[in-house]
Scaffold this active site. Structure first.
Site, mmCIF file in Angstrom:
data_model
loop_
_atom_site.group_PDB
_atom_site.id
_atom_site.type_symbol
_atom_site.label_atom_id
_atom_site.label_comp_id
_atom_site.label_asym_id
_atom_site.label_seq_id
_atom_site.Cartn_x
_atom_site.Cartn_y
_atom_site.Cartn_z
ATOM 1 N N HIS A 59 0.687 -1.336 -0.147
ATOM 2 C CA HIS A 59 0.106 0.015 -0.065
ATOM 3 C C HIS A 59 0.810 1.212 0.114
ATOM 4 C CE1 HIS A 59 0.820 -0.271 4.164
ATOM 5 N NE2 HIS A 59 0.842 1.066 4.496
HETATM 6 N N1 UDP Z 1 -3.200 -5.457 9.608
HETATM 7 C C1 UDP Z 1 -4.514 -6.176 9.786
HETATM 8 N N2 UDP Z 1 -5.236 -6.573 8.725
HETATM 9 C C2 UDP Z 1 -4.605 -6.353 7.450
HETATM 10 C C3 UDP Z 1 -3.677 -5.574 6.959
HETATM 11 C C4 UDP Z 1 -2.903 -5.137 8.225
HETATM 12 O O1 UDP Z 1 -4.841 -6.523 10.946
HETATM 13 O O2 UDP Z 1 -5.456 -6.634 6.240
HETATM 14 C C5 UDP Z 1 -2.776 -5.134 10.876
HETATM 15 C C6 UDP Z 1 -1.076 -5.847 11.104
HETATM 16 O O3 UDP Z 1 -1.223 -5.962 12.464
HETATM 17 C C7 UDP Z 1 -0.346 -4.688 10.575
HETATM 18 C C8 UDP Z 1 -1.042 -3.380 10.843
HETATM 19 O O4 UDP Z 1 -2.482 -3.558 10.551
HETATM 20 O O5 UDP Z 1 0.899 -4.654 11.072
HETATM 21 C C9 UDP Z 1 -0.765 -2.039 10.217
HETATM 22 O O6 UDP Z 1 -0.714 -2.111 8.907
HETATM 23 P P1 UDP Z 1 -0.588 -1.276 7.724
HETATM 24 O O7 UDP Z 1 0.441 -2.174 6.888
HETATM 25 O O8 UDP Z 1 -1.824 -0.730 7.094
HETATM 26 O O9 UDP Z 1 0.375 0.084 8.383
HETATM 27 P P2 UDP Z 1 1.871 0.333 8.336
HETATM 28 O O10 UDP Z 1 2.557 -0.353 9.472
HETATM 29 O O11 UDP Z 1 2.598 0.275 7.054
HETATM 30 O O12 UDP Z 1 1.912 1.827 8.553
#
Ligand code: UDP
Length: 363
Positions: free
Chosen positions: A206
């Site tokens: 993403h």
């Molecule tokens: N996550 C979830 N479902 C999903 C994708 C992600 O529960 O379909 C959780 C997972 O714990 C991940 C967190 O959401 O570490 C944060 O995800 P994201 O990749 O959106 O954010 P980033 O860490 O890149 O800011």
């Protein structure tokens, strides 16, 4: 004492939940307020996490979503200022690196409310990432910098931050993961998706640099399409990525199971049993390191180098051939891991102790 915590986007929920719980346990008399900015607002990106992580209902909801970075940041600031004036907490607690983090910190710094930044000190040294700008600004104006690992301390010290303001508390996201393990183990998602443990890839994408450029997105999907010929791929698709895939008419092979964003328990169950995880997420790099699952991070850099130095994470320069090569390499030689120190499920306890120990004017 009064502590006001802010959540805005998906990665914030699993960080604030254990902190609020630890403050409540250590000091039931402390008055806690939860503000949701609304950056992520729907069932799949927000509500499910409130239920599963047992977050209290937000006391205040700013209802700010969408818009450019400038519009979103500015609107959060406008909405947050009167809320902060009304509550006048002893601490503002912000986590991570999203627009809500920087917007609320900026408001607090001008009003003179002390700011505690959880997940401070992480640096990708890539200013094209909006998150890197948010991290640097938030750290620059925070009073208390709570880092997840010693590299965070080193980055802050190199930037001239006073050592007294830095506390290495460990990784609070891992607190949520450890607490949820029984529920994660009980998830039925593998059988629902007809997957067998150790025999599939979990993919998430993403980051704007990967999905907003149609050519890059097509190159990455091309690699996933090829890999899915040998092993199924489950791909919970972020709303941003889904919009890009549809706009560009990029076709996914039959071996890729594209699903909506998943709740925390199901997502972590898929991560725990995956052969390899392919991602550009920040949090996923940490969670795979804790679980000892091989992770290919499709980015030229990471703000979480400890997941490479000690964990199971490997960086892959975004592209079709690079991803295919890295896949072959880790299939043959999965990286071994050592769990980073203080990723032990007790980070929130340390954070709560630090917040409660000090009077707010002497962080
Ligand atoms: N996550 C979830 N479902 C999903 C994708 C992600 O529960 O379909 C959780 C997972 O714990 C991940 C967190 O959401 O570490 C944060 O995800 P994201 O990749 O959106 O954010 P980033 O860490 O890149 O800011």
């Amino acid at each position: 004492m009064k502590i006001l915590s802010v959540v805005g986007a998906r990665p914030n929920f699993m960080k604030i939940a254990p902190i609020m719980r630890a403050i409540q346990a250590a000091s039931p008399e402390t008055q806690q307020t939860l503000v949701h900015t609304g950056q992520h607002f729907d069932e799949k990106m927000s509500d499910v996490f409130f239920r599963e992580l047992e977050l209290p209902k937000p006391d205040e909801h700013l209802g700010v979503s969408g818009g450019s970075h400038a519009v979103q940041t500015a609107r959060i600031m406008l909405e947050f200022e009167p809320i902060l004036e009304k509550h006048r907490p002893d601490w503002l607690v912000v986590v991570g690196d999203v627009n809500s983090t920087v917007a609320c910190s900026l408001v607090a710094s001008k009003i003179g409310i002390p700011i505690a930044h959880v997940e401070a000190g992480l640096r990708s040294r890539d200013n094209t990432m909006p998150e890197e700008i948010n991290r640097k600004i938030t750290d620059a104006i925070s009073d208390l910098l709570l880092t997840p690992s010693p590299d965070g301390d080193a980055n802050l010290i190199a930037e001239g931050v006073d050592r007294d303001r830095i506390v290495c508390v460990g990784n609070v996201m891992i607190d949520s993961l450890i607490r949820a393990l029984p529920k994660i183990e009980a998830s039925k998602i593998l059988s629902e998706l007809e997957l067998t443990a150790g025999n599939y890839v979990l993919a998430t994408l993403h980051r704007p640099s990967n999905v907003d450029d149609p050519q890059m997105l097509a190159q990455l999907i091309k690699a996933l399409n090829q890999i899915s010929a040998s092993l199924p791929i489950v791909f919970p698709v972020h709303p941003r990525t889904r919009a890009r895939l549809e706009a560009e008419n990029i076709e996914l092979a039959d071996g890729i199971k594209m699903v909506d964003p998943l709740g925390y328990f199901d997502f972590m169950a898929l991560m725990r049993s995956a052969k390899v995880v392919m991602t550009d997420s920040g949090g996923v790099q940490e969670e795979t390191t804790y679980l000892g699952v091989t992770c290919l991070t499709v980015r030229p850099n990471t703000e979480r180098p400890i997941t490479i130095d000690e964990g199971t994470n490997r960086l892959v320069q975004p592209g079709t051939e690079t991803l295919l090569e890295a896949w072959k390499e880790v299939e043959a030689n999965p990286p071994q891991r050592r769990c980073p120190e203080l990723w032990d499920g007790k980070a929130a306890e340390r954070i709560a102790a630090r917040l409660l120990q000090t009077s707010s004017d002497t962080p």
